[in-house]
Design an enzyme around this catalytic site. Structure first.
Site, PDB file in Angstrom:
ATOM      1  N   HIS A 157      -7.659  13.161  -4.888  1.00 45.20           N
ATOM      2  CA  HIS A 157      -8.354  12.629  -3.764  1.00 45.20           C
ATOM      3  C   HIS A 157      -9.487  13.356  -3.146  1.00 45.20           C
ATOM      4  CE1 HIS A 157      -5.708   9.259  -4.196  1.00 45.20           C
ATOM      5  NE2 HIS A 157      -4.709   9.761  -3.432  1.00 45.20           N
ATOM      6  N   HIS A 231      -6.420   4.041   1.233  1.00 50.55           N
ATOM      7  CA  HIS A 231      -5.076   4.409   0.984  1.00 50.55           C
ATOM      8  C   HIS A 231      -4.105   3.895   1.852  1.00 50.55           C
ATOM      9  CE1 HIS A 231      -1.880   7.228  -0.766  1.00 50.55           C
ATOM     10  NE2 HIS A 231      -2.679   7.410  -1.786  1.00 50.55           N
ATOM     11  N   ASP A 303       3.577   5.346 -10.001  1.00 50.71           N
ATOM     12  CA  ASP A 303       2.469   5.977  -9.401  1.00 50.71           C
ATOM     13  C   ASP A 303       1.500   5.957 -10.771  1.00 50.71           C
ATOM     14  OD1 ASP A 303       0.605   7.407  -7.901  1.00 50.71           O
ATOM     15  OD2 ASP A 303       1.876   9.476  -8.023  1.00 50.71           O
ATOM     16  N   GLU A 369      -4.219   0.633  -4.540  1.00 48.41           N
ATOM     17  CA  GLU A 369      -5.447   1.325  -4.440  1.00 48.41           C
ATOM     18  C   GLU A 369      -6.532   0.815  -5.444  1.00 48.41           C
ATOM     19  OE1 GLU A 369      -4.654   5.701  -4.222  1.00 48.41           O
ATOM     20  OE2 GLU A 369      -2.759   4.973  -4.128  1.00 48.41           O
TER      21      GLU A 369
END
Length: 403
Positions: A157, A231, A303, A369
């Site tokens: 990120h 996010h 994830d 996202e």
């Protein structure tokens, strides 16, 4: 975009009395007041068209150097959105259930200090590069760039101080499209190791239907890589109400990108058919989350990046639908992006206390996202994230809410 009139008709009348204006002057002042009244009427019409209230600002806290952090409140079409100038963070997102009861459905904190120290990226604008870059390193035009490592051996990120940890310039607006905020940030050449001065503009809009729209734009003076996203963690039953494993999720994707042990894509675009990663027809988030699939073991749940069947598009097209059967709340997400990272809140471990004063545990929220794929700068077969001078990065994501 409309603007507030500088003076009201009443203020014009006060000016007239203060100057002792005669008849001719009074006619001029009254004509000016009428024009101002017309401006106010036009502004009122824009607000009526948008159906929302003008954005409101309040002080949320201060950084150690005294920099003020404000919270802006947007309200339109039954949706209420609260945004911080720090990190462009969505601090609260309130939407109604089937009975019209409005509840905050995003995870977050009630104070600035927790946002400054947490590593969960609750509600934040993410950049320069959303998701992971392997080894924090990429090569562009023959030159290798090294980024700070903040996720084991990788960069996540944007690095140790990404866009989520910057105070953005914020400009409110009210117009026929809705009510919203324009957030701007200039990232200098070399910041977090990235090349090029990047000028970023992100617009949050609440439409008259209550849809939350995000428009991203960026330009650079040197070739660089860009992957912007938001996010927000969703719990449609209400923030702090428990896990989201009963939420029903649909993803418009027949493939996903498997990852290695450090959660970096292997480069394969694997079929979801016959695996726990198949959300094409919709199913509860928790149905297969504890299956023994090696990819679920690596991520401690979901994830991963899903490869949207629609690909990269010029206008937002359906990507995901999330529904809470208990409240009836549903969010439908459409995007121009080619991928969506579904993260099932695996690393919430009971160490954080949320907005409602309740501890967050694993699975108490999930993220969807919209973005380009992780590690794209090192994966030539993935859609490119390179931005060059003279070009403009553009991306749009819409969240529509239903009950």
């Amino acid at each position: 975009m409309t603007t507030e009139p500088l003076h009201t008709e009443a203020e014009a009348t006060k000016d007239r009395h203060r100057t002792g204006a005669g008849p001719a002057t009074r006619r001029t002042v009254l004509a000016g007041a009428a024009a101002v009244g017309l401006t106010a009427a036009v502004t009122g019409q824009a607000r009526a068209a948008s159906g929302g209230r003008a954005p409101a600002r309040e002080l949320f806290g201060r950084l150690a150097d005294g920099t003020k952090v404000h919270r802006w409140t947007l309200e339109n079409g039954g949706t209420r959105l609260k945004v911080l100038s720090y990190g462009g963070i969505v601090q609260s997102l309130e939407i109604p259930d089937r009975r019209g009861r409005r509840t905050n459905v995003s995870l977050g904190f009630d104070n600035l200090d927790d946002y400054l120290t947490a590593t969960t990226f609750f509600g934040a604008l993410i950049g320069r590069y959303g998701n992971r870059i392997a080894g924090g390193r990429f090569t562009l035009d023959g030159r290798t760039y090294q980024l700070p490592l903040n996720d084991g051996p990788n960069t996540l990120h944007g690095g140790t101080k990404g866009f989520d940890k910057r105070v953005w310039d914020v400009e409110p607006f009210t117009d026929a499209t809705g009510v919203g905020l324009v957030l701007r940030h200039i990232s200098p050449d070399g910041e977090m190791g990235y090349p090029g001065t990047l000028k970023v503009k992100v617009t949050y809009t609440l439409t008259p239907r209550g849809t939350w729209r995000i428009d991203y734009a960026a330009t650079t003076d040197r070739a660089t890589v860009v992957n912007l996203t938001n996010h927000t963690y969703f719990n449609l039953a209400g923030e702090g109400s428990g896990d989201v494993y009963g939420h029903e999720l649909t993803l418009e994707a027949s493939r996903f990108t498997p990852v290695d042990t450090t959660l970096i894509p292997t480069g394969e675009l694997a079929r979801v058919a016959g695996t726990p990663f198949d959300f094409r027809t919709g199913k509860p988030v928790g149905r297969d989350i504890r299956a023994g699939h090696p990819q679920l073991v690596r991520g401690q749940g979901f994830d991963h990046n899903w490869v949207l069947d629609k690909g990269l598009t010029t206008a937002p097209r359906p990507a995901a639908t999330l529904r809470d059967p208990g409240s009836g709340r549903t969010v439908r997400i459409a995007t121009t992006e080619p991928g969506v990272q579904f993260y099932s809140g695996n690393f919430l471990v009971g160490t954080l206390t949320g907005t409602a004063g309740r501890i967050y545990r694993q699975g108490d929220g999930l993220c969807l996202e919209t973005q380009h794929f992780p590690d794209s700068p090192n994966q030539p077969s993935f859609p490119s994230t390179v931005l060059r001078p003279g070009d403009t990065y553009r991306s749009t994501t819409e969240h529509s809410f239903h009950a």
